[in-house]
Design an enzyme around this catalytic site. Structure first.
Site, PDB file in Angstrom:
ATOM      1  N   ALA A 239       0.838  -1.206   0.000  1.00 35.18           N
ATOM      2  CA  ALA A 239       0.000   0.000   0.000  1.00 35.18           C
ATOM      3  C   ALA A 239       0.875   1.259   0.000  1.00 35.18           C
ATOM      4  O   ALA A 239       1.088   1.863  -1.059  1.00 35.18           O
ATOM      5  CB  ALA A 239      -0.941  -0.036   1.187  1.00 35.18           C
ATOM      6  N   ARG A 240       1.399   1.626   1.145  1.00 38.13           N
ATOM      7  CA  ARG A 240       2.299   2.763   1.245  1.00 38.13           C
ATOM      8  C   ARG A 240       3.307   2.495   2.365  1.00 38.13           C
ATOM      9  O   ARG A 240       2.943   1.975   3.433  1.00 38.13           O
ATOM     10  CB  ARG A 240       1.538   4.059   1.568  1.00 38.13           C
ATOM     11  CG  ARG A 240       0.801   4.682   0.393  1.00 38.13           C
ATOM     12  CD  ARG A 240       1.777   5.214  -0.678  1.00 38.13           C
ATOM     13  NE  ARG A 240       1.109   5.848  -1.804  1.00 38.13           N
ATOM     14  CZ  ARG A 240       0.793   5.250  -2.960  1.00 38.13           C
ATOM     15  NH1 ARG A 240       1.082   3.972  -3.145  1.00 38.13           N
ATOM     16  NH2 ARG A 240       0.215   5.927  -3.929  1.00 38.13           N
ATOM     17  N   ASP A 264       6.643  -3.971  -0.877  1.00 38.87           N
ATOM     18  CA  ASP A 264       6.746  -3.299  -2.176  1.00 38.87           C
ATOM     19  C   ASP A 264       6.816  -1.784  -1.979  1.00 38.87           C
ATOM     20  O   ASP A 264       6.951  -1.039  -2.936  1.00 38.87           O
ATOM     21  CB  ASP A 264       5.519  -3.674  -3.036  1.00 38.87           C
ATOM     22  CG  ASP A 264       5.603  -3.143  -4.463  1.00 38.87           C
ATOM     23  OD1 ASP A 264       6.666  -3.292  -5.093  1.00 38.87           O
ATOM     24  OD2 ASP A 264       4.607  -2.571  -4.954  1.00 38.87           O
ATOM     25  N   GLU A 269      11.093   6.599  -0.879  1.00 41.04           N
ATOM     26  CA  GLU A 269      11.042   6.095  -2.258  1.00 41.04           C
ATOM     27  C   GLU A 269      11.390   7.220  -3.212  1.00 41.04           C
ATOM     28  O   GLU A 269      10.938   8.351  -2.989  1.00 41.04           O
ATOM     29  CB  GLU A 269       9.633   5.583  -2.583  1.00 41.04           C
ATOM     30  CG  GLU A 269       9.239   4.353  -1.787  1.00 41.04           C
ATOM     31  CD  GLU A 269       7.881   3.788  -2.225  1.00 41.04           C
ATOM     32  OE1 GLU A 269       7.348   4.251  -3.251  1.00 41.04           O
ATOM     33  OE2 GLU A 269       7.387   2.890  -1.536  1.00 41.04           O
ATOM     34  N   HIS A 287       8.386  -0.942  -5.440  1.00 46.23           N
ATOM     35  CA  HIS A 287       7.082  -0.312  -5.724  1.00 46.23           C
ATOM     36  C   HIS A 287       6.633  -0.587  -7.172  1.00 46.23           C
ATOM     37  O   HIS A 287       6.543   0.337  -7.986  1.00 46.23           O
ATOM     38  CB  HIS A 287       7.127   1.194  -5.443  1.00 46.23           C
ATOM     39  CG  HIS A 287       5.752   1.786  -5.277  1.00 46.23           C
ATOM     40  ND1 HIS A 287       5.485   2.846  -4.455  1.00 46.23           N
ATOM     41  CD2 HIS A 287       4.559   1.460  -5.835  1.00 46.23           C
ATOM     42  CE1 HIS A 287       4.202   3.151  -4.523  1.00 46.23           C
ATOM     43  NE2 HIS A 287       3.621   2.304  -5.362  1.00 46.23           N
ATOM     44  N   ILE A 288       6.345  -1.864  -7.435  1.00 49.99           N
ATOM     45  CA  ILE A 288       5.926  -2.238  -8.799  1.00 49.99           C
ATOM     46  C   ILE A 288       4.532  -2.865  -8.801  1.00 49.99           C
ATOM     47  O   ILE A 288       4.173  -3.597  -9.723  1.00 49.99           O
ATOM     48  CB  ILE A 288       6.935  -3.205  -9.459  1.00 49.99           C
ATOM     49  CG1 ILE A 288       7.160  -4.453  -8.587  1.00 49.99           C
ATOM     50  CG2 ILE A 288       8.244  -2.490  -9.753  1.00 49.99           C
ATOM     51  CD1 ILE A 288       7.886  -5.580  -9.317  1.00 49.99           C
ATOM     52  N   SER A 290       1.564  -1.898  -9.540  1.00 47.53           N
ATOM     53  CA  SER A 290       0.693  -1.714 -10.713  1.00 47.53           C
ATOM     54  C   SER A 290       1.460  -1.808 -12.026  1.00 47.53           C
ATOM     55  O   SER A 290       0.915  -1.481 -13.080  1.00 47.53           O
ATOM     56  CB  SER A 290      -0.019  -0.362 -10.617  1.00 47.53           C
ATOM     57  OG  SER A 290       0.931   0.681 -10.592  1.00 47.53           O
TER      58      SER A 290
HETATM   59  C1  8YV Z   1       1.669   3.635  -9.100  1.00 43.71           C
HETATM   60  C2  8YV Z   1       0.512   3.439  -6.787  1.00 43.71           C
HETATM   61  O1  8YV Z   1       2.781   3.060  -9.669  1.00 43.71           O
HETATM   62  O2  8YV Z   1      -1.416   4.158  -7.964  1.00 43.71           O
HETATM   63  C3  8YV Z   1      -0.817   4.113  -6.919  1.00 43.71           C
HETATM   64  O3  8YV Z   1      -1.279   4.641  -5.882  1.00 43.71           O
HETATM   65  O4  8YV Z   1       1.003   3.322  -5.740  1.00 43.71           O
HETATM   66  C4  8YV Z   1       1.318   2.845  -7.891  1.00 43.71           C
HETATM   67  O5  8YV Z   1       0.804   1.611  -8.197  1.00 43.71           O
HETATM   68  C5  8YV Z   1       1.964   5.091  -8.939  1.00 43.71           C
HETATM   69  O6  8YV Z   1       1.301   5.719  -7.922  1.00 43.71           O
HETATM   70  C6  8YV Z   1       1.691   5.813 -10.232  1.00 43.71           C
HETATM   71  O7  8YV Z   1       1.681   7.194 -10.062  1.00 43.71           O
END
Ligand code: 8YV
Length: 320
Positions: A239-240, A264, A269, A287-288, A290
Site C-alpha cells: 500500500a504505502r 513493495d 522512495e 514499488h511495482i 501496478s
Molecule cells: C503507481 C501506486 O505506480 O497508484 C498508486 O497509488 O502506488 C502505484 O501503483 C503510482 O502511484 C503511479 O503514479
C-alpha cells in the site's frame, strides 16, 4: 491556434495513452521521464489547464497555495493520492481525480507474490542458486511457512484488499479484515470482520496492508501493534511505506515476532531502507504493484476519462 485544453503529462506514459490524449488535448509531455519539482509544477500551472501527474509529483499545501488559477484539474495517474493535499487543492478550485479499480488485480498479484515469496524463503533460495551455493539437502533444508489454509488479516478492505482476499481464498486462506465499515455479505464472501485493528492482529498469521496513507494511518504498524501479532507472523505491504514504522518492523523481525515480511513500499522512495537489506527473510520489490503494460494503460485511460468528463462539463467519475 488551437482551442484544445492544454494538458501537462508529467511523466513518460505509453504511446497508446499519449495518442488518445493527443486527439483531444494539446499535450506537454516529458519523454525523458524526469520527476518534476514543486517549482516546475508551480511554473507550469500558469501554462496548462490540466495536469496528469504520478505519485512522484507532490501537490502539498505550499504548492497548492502557489498554483496559477489557470490550472483547473489534477487528474492523477495513481489510485493513492497521499502526494496531494486534496483540501488545499479544492480550496484553490482545482478538481482532483484518481484511478481506482484498474490496478487492483495487478497490485494484489504483487501482494500474493510477496506473501508466497516471504513465506517460502524466495530471497535465500534465489541467492543460493545464483551463487552456486546449493550443496546440500536434508528434510529440514529451506523449510518455510505454509500459506494455504492459514488465516490472512487484511487492513483496508477496499478494492485492492477485496481482490487480495479473492486471490487468497484460492489458496484456502481464511480471511479476516479490519475496515472502517463492515462490508455487506455479498462483498465479504464469508470473511470475518474485526471492528478494531487490535482484534484483527491477534489472528493474523499473515497480515496484508491495503489502506491509504493518511495522517491517521501513518506508522499504523508500530512496535505496540507488532507485539499483538501471533509469533512468526508475516507482514505484506503493497500500500504505502508510511503505514509501517520501519524501525519497529526490524525490531519485530529481530525478536521473531515476525518470521518474514514482503514489502513493495517503503518510507523513502525511491531507494527504500538500506538497513532492511541484511534480512534474508524480507522479500522486497521497488514499488511495482501496478507495473504491468495492461494496468499502466488502463490507469492512463482512466485518467483521460476523468479529463474528458471534466472538459465536457460533467463531474468526473473519480472526483475526490
Ligand atoms: C503507481 C501506486 O505506480 O497508484 C498508486 O497509488 O502506488 C502505484 O501503483 C503510482 O502511484 C503511479 O503514479
Amino acid at each position: 491556434m488551437t482551442n484544445k485544453p492544454v494538458v501537462w503529462i508529467t511523466r513518460a506514459l505509453s504511446n497508446a495513452i499519449l495518442e488518445r490524449a493527443g486527439q483531444k488535448y494539446e499535450l506537454i509531455t516529458n519523454p525523458e521521464d524526469a520527476p518534476r519539482s514543486a517549482d516546475e509544477i508551480i511554473a507550469m500551472s500558469a501554462k496548462v489547464d490540466a495536469i496528469v501527474p504520478c505519485h512522484s509529483e507532490r501537490f502539498d499545501a505550499d504548492v497548492a497555495a502557489k498554483l496559477d488559477s489557470r490550472l483547473k484539474i489534477v487528474a492523477n495517474y495513481s489510485v493513492g493520492v497521499d502526494h496531494c493535499d486534496i483540501p488545499a487543492l479544492k480550496q484553490r478550485g482545482v478538481v482532483v481525480t484518481n484511478t481506482p479499480d484498474v490496478l487492483s488485480d495487478a497490485t494484489a498479484e504483487i501482494a500474493l507474490l510477496l506473501m508466497l515469496g516471504a513465506a517460502r524463503r524466495a530471497v535465500e533460495g534465489d541467492r543460493m542458486m545464483r551463487t552456486a551455493s546449493w550443496k546440500f539437502w536434508s528434510p529440514s533444508f529451506m523449510v518455510g511457512k505454509q500459506v494455504s489454509g492459514q488465516p490472512l488479516g487484511i487492513i483496508g478492505m477496499g478494492r485492492v484488499g477485496q481482490t487480495m482476499a479473492r486471490f487468497s481464498r484460492g489458496l484456502g486462506m481464511q480471511i479476516h479484515y479490519y475496515n472502517r465499515n463492515k462490508l455487506t455479505p455479498d462483498l465479504e464472501h464469508g470473511a470475518t470482520y474485526h471492528d478494531t485493528i487490535e482484534s484483527l492482529l491477534g489472528v493474523a498469521d499473515f497480515l496484508s496492508l491495503h489502506c491509504p496513507a493518511k495522517p491517521e494511518t501513518i506508522s499504523l504498524m508500530n512496535a505496540e501493534r507488532f507485539a499483538l501479532l501471533p509469533d512468526g507472523a508475516i507482514l505484506i505491504n503493497t500500500a504505502r511505506g508510511a503505514l509501517v514504522d520501519e524501525t519497529a518492523l526490524m525490531g519485530a523481525l529481530d525478536s521473531g515476532r515476525l518470521s518474514a515480511a514482503g514489502l513493495d513500499c517503503f518510507v523513502t522512495e525511491p531507494g527504500g531502507n538500506p538497513a532492511l537489506a541484511k534480512y534474508d527473510n524480507v522479500f522486497m520489490l521497488p514499488h511495482i504493484g501496478s507495473a504491468t503494460d495492461q494496468t499502466r494503460d488502463a490507469m492512463g485511460y482512466r485518467a483521460l476519462d476523468n479529463l474528458d468528463a471534466f472538459f465536457a462539463g460533467k463531474s468526473p467519475k473519480d472526483s475526490l
